[in-house]
Structure formats: C-alpha cells, structure tokens
Enzyme design. Structure first.
Site, PDB file in Angstrom:
ATOM      1  N   GLU A   1       9.876  11.994  14.068  1.00 27.11           N
ATOM      2  CA  GLU A   1       9.662  13.183  13.257  1.00 27.11           C
ATOM      3  C   GLU A   1       9.747  13.979  13.214  1.00 27.11           C
ATOM      4  O   GLU A   1       8.487  15.213  12.734  1.00 27.11           O
ATOM      5  CB  GLU A   1       7.708  11.961  13.388  1.00 27.11           C
ATOM      6  CG  GLU A   1       8.112  10.364  12.800  1.00 27.11           C
ATOM      7  CD  GLU A   1       6.617   9.523  13.145  1.00 27.11           C
ATOM      8  OE1 GLU A   1       5.929  10.565  13.939  1.00 27.11           O
ATOM      9  OE2 GLU A   1       6.894   8.506  13.284  1.00 27.11           O
TER      10      GLU A   1
ATOM     11  N   ARG B   1      -9.950   7.646  15.440  1.00 24.36           N
ATOM     12  CA  ARG B   1     -10.121   6.604  14.312  1.00 24.36           C
ATOM     13  C   ARG B   1     -11.548   6.183  14.106  1.00 24.36           C
ATOM     14  O   ARG B   1     -12.128   5.945  13.495  1.00 24.36           O
ATOM     15  CB  ARG B   1      -9.525   5.594  13.911  1.00 24.36           C
ATOM     16  CG  ARG B   1      -7.568   6.374  13.319  1.00 24.36           C
ATOM     17  CD  ARG B   1      -6.793   5.358  13.343  1.00 24.36           C
ATOM     18  NE  ARG B   1      -4.949   5.523  12.767  1.00 24.36           N
ATOM     19  CZ  ARG B   1      -4.000   5.866  12.813  1.00 24.36           C
ATOM     20  NH1 ARG B   1      -3.786   4.585  13.767  1.00 24.36           N
ATOM     21  NH2 ARG B   1      -2.822   5.970  12.672  1.00 24.36           N
TER      22      ARG B   1
ATOM     23  N   PHE C   1       0.798  -1.042  -0.169  1.00 22.10           N
ATOM     24  CA  PHE C   1      -0.150  -0.146   0.046  1.00 22.10           C
ATOM     25  C   PHE C   1       0.742   1.528   0.235  1.00 22.10           C
ATOM     26  O   PHE C   1       0.442   2.906   0.458  1.00 22.10           O
ATOM     27  CB  PHE C   1      -1.073  -0.176   1.457  1.00 22.10           C
ATOM     28  CG  PHE C   1      -0.495   0.265   1.819  1.00 22.10           C
ATOM     29  CD1 PHE C   1       0.204   0.819   3.167  1.00 22.10           C
ATOM     30  CD2 PHE C   1      -0.435  -1.198   3.381  1.00 22.10           C
ATOM     31  CE1 PHE C   1       0.917   0.949   4.581  1.00 22.10           C
ATOM     32  CE2 PHE C   1       0.760  -1.394   4.568  1.00 22.10           C
ATOM     33  CZ  PHE C   1       1.023  -0.382   5.005  1.00 22.10           C
TER      34      PHE C   1
ATOM     35  N   HIS D   1      -2.497  10.662  12.044  1.00 20.25           N
ATOM     36  CA  HIS D   1      -1.292  10.157  12.280  1.00 20.25           C
ATOM     37  C   HIS D   1      -0.948  10.619  13.754  1.00 20.25           C
ATOM     38  O   HIS D   1      -1.184  11.147  14.600  1.00 20.25           O
ATOM     39  CB  HIS D   1       0.152  10.524  11.370  1.00 20.25           C
ATOM     40  CG  HIS D   1       0.997   9.996  12.083  1.00 20.25           C
ATOM     41  ND1 HIS D   1       2.112   8.832  11.467  1.00 20.25           N
ATOM     42  CD2 HIS D   1       2.760  10.583  12.842  1.00 20.25           C
ATOM     43  CE1 HIS D   1       2.369   8.396  12.147  1.00 20.25           C
ATOM     44  NE2 HIS D   1       3.220   9.812  12.868  1.00 20.25           N
TER      45      HIS D   1
ATOM     46  N   ASN E   1      -7.629   7.264   7.215  1.00 21.05           N
ATOM     47  CA  ASN E   1      -7.563   7.075   8.792  1.00 21.05           C
ATOM     48  C   ASN E   1      -7.308   8.024   9.547  1.00 21.05           C
ATOM     49  O   ASN E   1      -7.146   8.151  10.567  1.00 21.05           O
ATOM     50  CB  ASN E   1      -7.266   5.700   8.995  1.00 21.05           C
ATOM     51  CG  ASN E   1      -5.950   5.748   9.725  1.00 21.05           C
ATOM     52  OD1 ASN E   1      -4.795   6.865   8.845  1.00 21.05           O
ATOM     53  ND2 ASN E   1      -4.893   4.595   9.417  1.00 21.05           N
TER      54      ASN E   1
HETATM   55  P1  IDP Z   1      -0.477   3.519  12.005  1.00 19.25           P
HETATM   56  O1  IDP Z   1      -0.341   5.132  11.541  1.00 19.25           O
HETATM   57  O2  IDP Z   1      -1.124   2.917  13.350  1.00 19.25           O
HETATM   58  O3  IDP Z   1       1.156   4.051  12.964  1.00 19.25           O
HETATM   59  P2  IDP Z   1       1.316   2.311  10.492  1.00 19.25           P
HETATM   60  O4  IDP Z   1       1.322   0.949  10.454  1.00 19.25           O
HETATM   61  O5  IDP Z   1       2.511   2.688  10.785  1.00 19.25           O
HETATM   62  O6  IDP Z   1      -0.155   2.376  10.922  1.00 19.25           O
HETATM   63  O7  IDP Z   1       0.999   3.129   8.915  1.00 19.25           O
HETATM   64  C1  IDP Z   1       1.268   3.981   8.271  1.00 19.25           C
HETATM   65  C2  IDP Z   1      -0.139   4.079   7.733  1.00 19.25           C
HETATM   66  O8  IDP Z   1       0.078   3.811   6.761  1.00 19.25           O
HETATM   67  C3  IDP Z   1      -1.681   3.663   8.581  1.00 19.25           C
HETATM   68  O9  IDP Z   1      -1.811   5.241   8.949  1.00 19.25           O
HETATM   69  C4  IDP Z   1      -2.806   4.541   6.999  1.00 19.25           C
HETATM   70  O10 IDP Z   1      -2.655   5.440   6.842  1.00 19.25           O
HETATM   71  C5  IDP Z   1      -1.978   3.078   6.344  1.00 19.25           C
HETATM   72  N1  IDP Z   1      -1.911   1.595   6.008  1.00 19.25           N
HETATM   73  C6  IDP Z   1      -1.538   0.747   7.487  1.00 19.25           C
HETATM   74  N2  IDP Z   1      -1.328  -0.488   6.948  1.00 19.25           N
HETATM   75  C7  IDP Z   1      -2.652  -0.257   4.864  1.00 19.25           C
HETATM   76  C8  IDP Z   1      -3.451  -1.042   4.824  1.00 19.25           C
HETATM   77  O11 IDP Z   1      -3.137  -1.630   4.219  1.00 19.25           O
HETATM   78  N3  IDP Z   1      -4.016  -0.346   3.655  1.00 19.25           N
HETATM   79  C9  IDP Z   1      -4.186   0.845   3.108  1.00 19.25           C
HETATM   80  N4  IDP Z   1      -3.555   2.268   4.145  1.00 19.25           N
HETATM   81  C10 IDP Z   1      -2.548   1.449   5.110  1.00 19.25           C
HETATM   82 MG    MG Z   2       2.807   3.896  12.407  1.00 25.22          MG
END
Ligand code: IDP
Ligand code: MG
Length: 218
Positions: A191, A167, A113, A180, A177
């Site tokens: 960051e 969320r 993704f 961040h 979502n």
């Molecule tokens: P987080 O934002 O909860 O820390 P991460 O695993 O760091 O989650 O992923 C970063 C961002 O990538 C997520 O907030 C979301 O926007 C996107 N993301 C994560 N997993 C997926 C997926 O399976 N499909 C599409 N977008 C995803």
């Molecule tokens: Mg993350």
C-alpha cells in the site's frame, strides 16, 4: 547484565539461523540517528548494530477516509498516532482515483459492497500517511507498528469496535468507518508503494527518541 548479554546472544542466534545473513549494518533502522543504534555499547561491549529483530523497520499506511475528512476529524485522529509515539514519515491529502482504489482494494473485488466502497472512498478527499515506531525499546521488543495501529483503529465494523479505538469512538456503521490501517507488514509495503513515491517519504530524527526510549536511559 548477564541476562542482557544472554538476550542479545539469543537474538543474534535467531537472526543468523533464520537465514537472514546480510550485512548487519544494513539492518539498522534508517531513521535511527547516526550512532544511536550502538550508543550504549562501548562500556558494555554490546554491539546493537548486529541485532536484527524482524519488523524493526516496519511501517504502516493509515488513511483518514472521506467521512473523517468531511467531519473534520483529521486532527484528532492524527493526534492519537502522534501521542502513541508513531513517527510520521509521509503525509498527503488527495482525491483518490478509481484506478488507485481498485488496486488498493483488489482483494475485495468480489465482495457485494465493493461498488459502494469505491463510491465512498472517492466521495471526497482522503488524508493518507505513513508512520512507524522508531524507538529502541520497540526494536528490542519486536517492532509491531502494523499490529499496534490496527488495535488503535479497531474492528472493521464500528458496531463491534471497542470504545477507545478510532472506529469505536467516531463511527457506528461499517459503510463509514472513518479510517484505514494496513492489516499486515506485507500489505503495508504494497500500500505504501501504491500511495507514495519513495521520495515523498522522509528520513528525519525525532528529538524525543532518547526520552521515550527506555534503552537510552540505561
Ligand atoms: P479493514 O478496513 O478493517 O481492513 P476490510 O475487510 O479490508 O477491513 O474492508 C475494507 C473496507 O471495506 C472497510 O474498512 C469498510 O470501509 C469496507 N467494508 C468492509 N466490510 C463491509 C461491509 O460489510 N459493508 C460495507 N462496507 C464494508
Ligand atoms: Mg483491510
């Protein structure tokens, strides 16, 4: 009183045995008003300047993603963090460059993704902020702003996020979502340096600190 002294002594021991033996004064949170860290010492002979709880200066980065900005959720999301007692020390709105995004999401480069994530995050302006919790009660309890904000933001996948989280309340699909939040103190530090120049982060005194802090009432 005896319990309090024991607890202080225990924390001092933990601090010194953890190998962190720097100047104790330098460990007082920068945002505490001058003298606040030691304000109840005199009558009780306790020196809070010497107490260093790991994470007491912990800060975190929270970003309202393009869908949150487009949907005019900025105010509601920021309100939640203000309401909880987070202290805002940096805030800006920007159209994010691909370069910054690729650094921000460097851990996700190999994910399927990833390209759509970059498209999403660069699809419009983002509002990004740095916050921390500065009240003495949290210093006492171990300061966990990163963990607290992750709990408030909720599961990465909104379908699994609890109601009451950002969320869980404002989104339903993982591709959009809304927000961040840094996932670890180390990640937050990285960051914050990536998104903000140090001069963009302000040191200021929150006037409610003596009201929201249990310690100040004693
Ligand atoms: P987080 O934002 O909860 O820390 P991460 O695993 O760091 O989650 O992923 C970063 C961002 O990538 C997520 O907030 C979301 O926007 C996107 N993301 C994560 N997993 C997926 C997926 O399976 N499909 C599409 N977008 C995803
Ligand atoms: Mg993350």
């Amino acid at each position: 009183m005896l319990l309090l002294q024991r607890s202080v002594f225990k924390r001092l021991l933990q601090h010194f045995y953890s190998g962190n033996q720097g100047n104790a004064k330098s460990l007082v949170p920068a945002a505490l008003p001058a003298g606040a860290a030691g304000h109840r010492n005199k009558s009780r002979r306790i020196t809070f300047h010497s107490i260093a709880v790991p994470g007491e200066r912990e800060r975190t980065l929270i970003a309202i993603k393009p869908d949150g900005v487009q949907r005019r959720l900025v105010g509601q999301i920021m309100q939640r963090f203000e309401q909880r007692g987070f202290k805002l020390v940096g805030l800006k709105m920007l159209q994010v460059s691909e370069d910054l995004l690729s650094q921000h999401y460097c851990d996700l480069r190999t994910k399927p993704f990833y390209p759509s994530l970059l498209d999403y995050m660069s699809s419009g302006p983002v509002v990004v902020m740095v916050t921390f919790l500065s009240s003495l009660i949290l210093v006492w309890e171990g300061h966990k702003v990163v963990q607290t904000s992750r709990t408030m933001v909720g599961h990465t996948n909104p379908a699994e996020a609890q109601a009451g989280t950002v969320r869980g309340d404002f989104s339903f699909h993982v591709s959009r979502n809304v927000v961040h939040a840094s996932d670890s103190p180390e990640g937050a530090q990285r960051e914050i340096q990536l998104w903000f120049h140090s001069k963009e982060l302000l040191k200021w005194e929150c006037c409610d600190q003596t009201i929201t802090c249990e310690d100040a009432k004693a």
